[in-house]
Design an enzyme around this catalytic site. Structure first.
Site, PDB file in Angstrom:
ATOM      1  N   GLU A  85       0.854  -1.187   0.000  1.00 29.70           N
ATOM      2  CA  GLU A  85       0.000   0.000   0.000  1.00 29.70           C
ATOM      3  C   GLU A  85       0.888   1.235   0.000  1.00 29.70           C
ATOM      4  O   GLU A  85       2.100   1.150   0.245  1.00 29.70           O
ATOM      5  CB  GLU A  85      -0.920   0.003   1.223  1.00 29.70           C
ATOM      6  CG  GLU A  85      -1.959  -1.107   1.175  1.00 29.70           C
ATOM      7  CD  GLU A  85      -2.966  -1.035   2.298  1.00 29.70           C
ATOM      8  OE1 GLU A  85      -4.136  -1.246   2.045  1.00 29.70           O
ATOM      9  OE2 GLU A  85      -2.575  -0.771   3.452  1.00 29.70           O
ATOM     10  N   HIS A 118      -8.532  10.716   3.060  1.00 31.88           N
ATOM     11  CA  HIS A 118      -8.119   9.662   2.133  1.00 31.88           C
ATOM     12  C   HIS A 118      -8.312  10.168   0.709  1.00 31.88           C
ATOM     13  O   HIS A 118      -9.343  10.761   0.404  1.00 31.88           O
ATOM     14  CB  HIS A 118      -8.947   8.397   2.372  1.00 31.88           C
ATOM     15  CG  HIS A 118      -8.325   7.177   1.781  1.00 31.88           C
ATOM     16  ND1 HIS A 118      -8.289   6.966   0.421  1.00 31.88           N
ATOM     17  CD2 HIS A 118      -7.707   6.124   2.349  1.00 31.88           C
ATOM     18  CE1 HIS A 118      -7.665   5.817   0.194  1.00 31.88           C
ATOM     19  NE2 HIS A 118      -7.303   5.292   1.346  1.00 31.88           N
ATOM     20  N   ARG A 136      -0.834   9.161   1.818  1.00 33.22           N
ATOM     21  CA  ARG A 136      -2.189   9.676   1.583  1.00 33.22           C
ATOM     22  C   ARG A 136      -2.293  11.186   1.570  1.00 33.22           C
ATOM     23  O   ARG A 136      -2.998  11.761   0.730  1.00 33.22           O
ATOM     24  CB  ARG A 136      -3.103   9.178   2.698  1.00 33.22           C
ATOM     25  CG  ARG A 136      -3.339   7.724   2.570  1.00 33.22           C
ATOM     26  CD  ARG A 136      -4.148   7.216   3.710  1.00 33.22           C
ATOM     27  NE  ARG A 136      -4.315   5.790   3.480  1.00 33.22           N
ATOM     28  CZ  ARG A 136      -4.881   4.966   4.311  1.00 33.22           C
ATOM     29  NH1 ARG A 136      -5.348   5.415   5.453  1.00 33.22           N
ATOM     30  NH2 ARG A 136      -4.993   3.695   4.019  1.00 33.22           N
ATOM     31  N   HIS A 185     -11.174  10.649   6.662  1.00 30.71           N
ATOM     32  CA  HIS A 185     -10.981   9.211   6.837  1.00 30.71           C
ATOM     33  C   HIS A 185     -10.531   8.801   8.232  1.00 30.71           C
ATOM     34  O   HIS A 185     -10.979   7.800   8.766  1.00 30.71           O
ATOM     35  CB  HIS A 185      -9.967   8.730   5.809  1.00 30.71           C
ATOM     36  CG  HIS A 185      -9.740   7.258   5.802  1.00 30.71           C
ATOM     37  ND1 HIS A 185     -10.762   6.348   5.646  1.00 30.71           N
ATOM     38  CD2 HIS A 185      -8.595   6.524   5.933  1.00 30.71           C
ATOM     39  CE1 HIS A 185     -10.270   5.118   5.691  1.00 30.71           C
ATOM     40  NE2 HIS A 185      -8.966   5.199   5.877  1.00 30.71           N
ATOM     41  N   ARG A 189      -1.099   9.154   8.945  1.00 29.45           N
ATOM     42  CA  ARG A 189      -0.973   7.720   9.229  1.00 29.45           C
ATOM     43  C   ARG A 189      -0.576   6.940   7.976  1.00 29.45           C
ATOM     44  O   ARG A 189      -1.155   7.128   6.912  1.00 29.45           O
ATOM     45  CB  ARG A 189      -2.310   7.198   9.737  1.00 29.45           C
ATOM     46  CG  ARG A 189      -2.395   5.691   9.780  1.00 29.45           C
ATOM     47  CD  ARG A 189      -3.653   5.242  10.465  1.00 29.45           C
ATOM     48  NE  ARG A 189      -4.836   5.416   9.663  1.00 29.45           N
ATOM     49  CZ  ARG A 189      -5.354   4.475   8.867  1.00 29.45           C
ATOM     50  NH1 ARG A 189      -4.725   3.313   8.715  1.00 29.45           N
ATOM     51  NH2 ARG A 189      -6.461   4.683   8.218  1.00 29.45           N
TER      52      ARG A 189
HETATM   53  C1  LIG Z   1     -13.514   2.597   5.343  1.00 27.20           C
HETATM   54  C2  LIG Z   1     -12.328   2.395   6.243  1.00 27.20           C
HETATM   55  C3  LIG Z   1     -11.284   1.584   5.849  1.00 27.20           C
HETATM   56  C4  LIG Z   1     -10.176   1.403   6.678  1.00 27.20           C
HETATM   57  N1  LIG Z   1      -9.176   0.553   6.299  1.00 27.20           N
HETATM   58  C5  LIG Z   1      -8.157   0.305   7.155  1.00 27.20           C
HETATM   59  C6  LIG Z   1      -7.174  -0.671   6.840  1.00 27.20           C
HETATM   60  O1  LIG Z   1      -7.239  -1.324   5.819  1.00 27.20           O
HETATM   61  N2  LIG Z   1      -6.173  -0.866   7.742  1.00 27.20           N
HETATM   62  C7  LIG Z   1      -6.086  -0.170   8.916  1.00 27.20           C
HETATM   63  O2  LIG Z   1      -5.139  -0.384   9.683  1.00 27.20           O
HETATM   64  N3  LIG Z   1      -7.016   0.741   9.239  1.00 27.20           N
HETATM   65  C8  LIG Z   1      -8.054   0.985   8.398  1.00 27.20           C
HETATM   66  N4  LIG Z   1      -9.005   1.889   8.744  1.00 27.20           N
HETATM   67  C9  LIG Z   1      -8.922   2.532  10.047  1.00 27.20           C
HETATM   68  C10 LIG Z   1      -9.296   1.544  11.130  1.00 27.20           C
HETATM   69  O3  LIG Z   1     -10.321   0.703  10.664  1.00 27.20           O
HETATM   70  C11 LIG Z   1      -9.772   2.221  12.395  1.00 27.20           C
HETATM   71  O4  LIG Z   1      -8.963   3.282  12.736  1.00 27.20           O
HETATM   72  C12 LIG Z   1      -9.739   1.252  13.559  1.00 27.20           C
HETATM   73  O5  LIG Z   1     -10.363   0.071  13.202  1.00 27.20           O
HETATM   74  C13 LIG Z   1     -10.416   1.874  14.744  1.00 27.20           C
HETATM   75  O6  LIG Z   1     -10.685   0.862  15.671  1.00 27.20           O
HETATM   76  P1  LIG Z   1     -11.276   1.241  17.072  1.00 27.20           P
HETATM   77  O7  LIG Z   1     -11.466  -0.045  17.792  1.00 27.20           O
HETATM   78  O8  LIG Z   1     -10.448   2.288  17.688  1.00 27.20           O
HETATM   79  O9  LIG Z   1     -12.695   1.937  16.741  1.00 27.20           O
HETATM   80  P2  LIG Z   1     -14.002   1.335  16.055  1.00 27.20           P
HETATM   81  O10 LIG Z   1     -13.715   0.083  15.360  1.00 27.20           O
HETATM   82  O11 LIG Z   1     -14.643   2.408  15.283  1.00 27.20           O
HETATM   83  O12 LIG Z   1     -14.947   1.005  17.303  1.00 27.20           O
HETATM   84  C14 LIG Z   1     -15.532   2.010  18.079  1.00 27.20           C
HETATM   85  C15 LIG Z   1     -16.473   1.374  19.081  1.00 27.20           C
HETATM   86  O13 LIG Z   1     -16.833   2.322  20.083  1.00 27.20           O
HETATM   87  C16 LIG Z   1     -18.219   2.212  20.371  1.00 27.20           C
HETATM   88  N5  LIG Z   1     -18.685   3.479  20.949  1.00 27.20           N
HETATM   89  C17 LIG Z   1     -18.400   4.742  20.555  1.00 27.20           C
HETATM   90  N6  LIG Z   1     -19.013   5.634  21.358  1.00 27.20           N
HETATM   91  C18 LIG Z   1     -19.692   4.911  22.289  1.00 27.20           C
HETATM   92  C19 LIG Z   1     -20.540   5.247  23.381  1.00 27.20           C
HETATM   93  N7  LIG Z   1     -20.813   6.526  23.719  1.00 27.20           N
HETATM   94  N8  LIG Z   1     -21.105   4.248  24.106  1.00 27.20           N
HETATM   95  C20 LIG Z   1     -20.868   2.956  23.783  1.00 27.20           C
HETATM   96  N9  LIG Z   1     -20.060   2.569  22.767  1.00 27.20           N
HETATM   97  C21 LIG Z   1     -19.488   3.544  22.031  1.00 27.20           C
HETATM   98  C22 LIG Z   1     -18.816   1.884  19.015  1.00 27.20           C
HETATM   99  O14 LIG Z   1     -20.125   1.371  19.156  1.00 27.20           O
HETATM  100  C23 LIG Z   1     -17.794   0.877  18.487  1.00 27.20           C
HETATM  101  O15 LIG Z   1     -18.077  -0.404  19.025  1.00 27.20           O
HETATM  102  C24 LIG Z   1     -10.116   2.082   7.920  1.00 27.20           C
HETATM  103  C25 LIG Z   1     -11.171   2.905   8.320  1.00 27.20           C
HETATM  104  C26 LIG Z   1     -12.271   3.066   7.499  1.00 27.20           C
HETATM  105  C27 LIG Z   1     -13.385   3.955   7.952  1.00 27.20           C
END
Ligand SMILES: Cc1cc2nc3c(=O)[nH]c(=O)nc-3n(C[C@H](O)[C@H](O)[C@H](O)COP(=O)(O)OP(=O)(O)OC[C@H]3O[C@@H](n4cnc5c(N)ncnc54)[C@H](O)[C@@H]3O)c2cc1C
Length: 483
Positions: A118, A231, A277, A338, A373
């Site tokens: 990538e 992005h 990016r 993004h 990132r």
């Molecule tokens: C389209 C897309 C493609 C991506 N592709 C990649 C990739 O290929 N590789 C990579 O490394 N990263 C990628 N990313 C980035 C990566 O996916 C995210 O940064 C990462 O997964 C975030 O994980 P997280 O667990 O921090 O948050 P999330 O997976 O967003 O989880 C957040 C959680 O918090 C909970 N929550 C929030 N507020 C509250 C509240 N008030 N009460 C209760 N629960 C709450 C939500 O319900 C959810 O369960 C991508 C992002 C997107 C949007």
């Protein structure tokens, strides 16, 4: 309220994405854990991740130093080198641990991981599951969680208020209109990104920055809120939640074209389509000014159709919904919000500046990403630092929280129509580059909305998200103006 939700836990984890689930699984079976998810457990940015997770998994051709350098270069050397060292050193074990938990990464005929390339990576080091890596990781982690009796998962349950005193954390949660208070000695915020504060974003509906605003209210240090990644290649069709055309499409040979069908990246940057990016997004904006057109395309039609369909099944299906056959047609793309590199400032063990409060995943600022990132480092950060948070809590040991019930506020329903007002103001103040005049004009307006939300409204998911959006908007605009 779900009967399985108890009054007291050792650890409250807010978020069921990769960061929250992995933190829960990394805790000892002797610790009682509640994981909250404000929507269905698999609605999160983690489940949206397409490209994969980056780590040095082929030591014959790759090494930690190269991953370190690629991360620093992408981040404009504004990364925290110590945090990057931790990331690249502990990354491979984290990915292999996922594999052991049952996450199915794609492999070649020889059974070795099929590693892809990538933008910004000097080596093939992205482990993936087709183009739906995040969904597979979340599936695998949720399956593993089901076998752990010490962990309870409360889906469709929103944290609406978080307080802390000498007795621990007290969290008011809402589930289907019913409220309860949960008490815990430790709290891990894993609430994900802030995309929904922008009008156009690739982020899931849960990405309203709740954890960042809860942490700020508890006095935690917040850092780098202007470090927002746009992005370069979101699908320029469909609703305001834009579908991402993963970086790996360029990694597998797609060319980026302007409205005249010309490649242009080489004119701006020697790395061409595979520049980081932020560089590609800025070049697109520059090229748009030069040509007077916002039309841009990704073209992967030179690659064999079977390969494209097999390698990118989800992207292929999504494009077909808009009548675009990516094996024959160019895909219309444009930059889009993004990812947030900033967030709740944490140390190398994911500790915030508030005792007992941890932040992991996208809501945290570990410093690994610097100003931009590197692709596929985000899932890796979520895995590596959530394990560290869990290890730190295990080292601190048990200490039961005191019970202190919180009462939900009564009042008017939240004026949810203000969401669009906030999104409009943020979008016009900051999109790839900042519009300082608009930011100056809009900051007092979003601050006024944030103040208005403090009183007179009934606690609910809608109010929580509105408060978060206004709070996050104010944090972003302030940093944009002081940068
Ligand atoms: C389209 C897309 C493609 C991506 N592709 C990649 C990739 O290929 N590789 C990579 O490394 N990263 C990628 N990313 C980035 C990566 O996916 C995210 O940064 C990462 O997964 C975030 O994980 P997280 O667990 O921090 O948050 P999330 O997976 O967003 O989880 C957040 C959680 O918090 C909970 N929550 C929030 N507020 C509250 C509240 N008030 N009460 C209760 N629960 C709450 C939500 O319900 C959810 O369960 C991508 C992002 C997107 C949007």
């Amino acid at each position: 309220m779900n009967r399985s939700v108890k009054e007291v836990y050792d650890v409250l984890i807010v978020g069921s994405g990769a960061a929250g689930l992995h933190a829960a699984l990394s805790l000892d079976a002797g610790f009682s854990v509640l994981v909250l998810s404000k929507d269905a457990a698999d609605v999160c940015n983690s489940a949206y991740a397409q490209g994969g997770v980056a780590a040095v998994l082929n030591p014959q051709e790759d090494n930690e130093e190269l991953h370190f350098q690629d991360t620093m270069i992408a981040g404009g050397h504004r990364n925290d080198p110590a945090a990057v060292r931790v990331l690249v050193h502990e990354g491979p074990a984290s990915v292999l641990e996922l594999r052991e938990l049952g996450v199915a990464f794609d492999t070649g005929r020889d059974g070795a991981l099929d590693l892809t390339l990538e933008g910004g990576h000097s080596r093939r080091r992205i482990a993936h599951h087709e183009d739906q890596t995040g969904a597979e990781i979340v599936r695998g982690l949720l399956a593993a969680l089901a076998g752990r009796p010490n962990i309870s998962l409360a889906a469709d349950t929103v944290l609406t208020r978080l307080e802390k005193d000498a007795g621990g954390f007290h969290a008011l949660i809402e589930q289907g209109g019913a409220f309860a208070t949960v008490n815990a000695r430790f709290c891990i915020l894993a609430t994900g990104g802030i995309g929904r504060v922008f009008r156009y974003t690739t982020n899931s509906p849960v990405a309203t920055g709740d954890g960042i605003v809860f942490a700020e209210k508890l006095g935690a240090r917040i850092k780098g809120m202007n470090l927002v990644q746009f992005h370069p290649t979101a699908l320029a069709r469909g609703p305001e939640e834009r579908f991402l055309i993963s970086e790996s499409v360029r990694g597998e040979g797609a060319k980026l074209l302007n409205s005249r069908g010309e490649r242009f990246m080489q004119r701006y940057d020697g790395r061409g389509e595979l520049a980081p990016r932020d560089v590609v997004s800025r070049c697109i904006m520059e090229e748009a000014r030069r040509t007077g057109s916002n039309e841009f395309y990704l073209d992967i039609t030179a690659e064999p159709a079977d390969f494209v369909r097999g390698r990118f099944p989800a992207i292929y299906r999504k494009c077909m919904e808009y009548g675009i056959d990516m094996t024959k047609d160019r895909i219309p793309v444009y930059p889009c919000q993004h990812y947030l590199m900033g967030g709740i400032d944490v140390d190398l063990n994911a500790r915030t500046t508030v005792d007992g409060l941890y932040a992991v995943g996208e809501c945290s600022h570990t410093g690994v990403h610097g100003a931009n990132r590197l692709a596929s480092n985000s899932l890796l950060e979520a895995l590596v630092f959530s394990r560290r948070a869990a290890a730190d809590i295990l080292a601190a040991g048990h200490a039961p929280a005191e019970v202190r019930p919180l009462t939900p506020a009564q009042g008017k329903p939240a004026p949810v129509e203000l969401r669009e007002t906030i999104q409009g103001m943020v979008q016009e103040s900051f999109f790839v580059t900042a519009n300082l005049e608009k930011a100056r004009e809009n900051l007092p307006r979003v601050e006024a909305i944030a103040r208005q939300m403090e009183d007179g409204y009934a606690d609910s998911r809608g109010l929580t998200e509105l408060r978060s959006l206004a709070g996050v908007a104010a944090l972003i605009l302030k940093e944009v103006l002081s940068a």
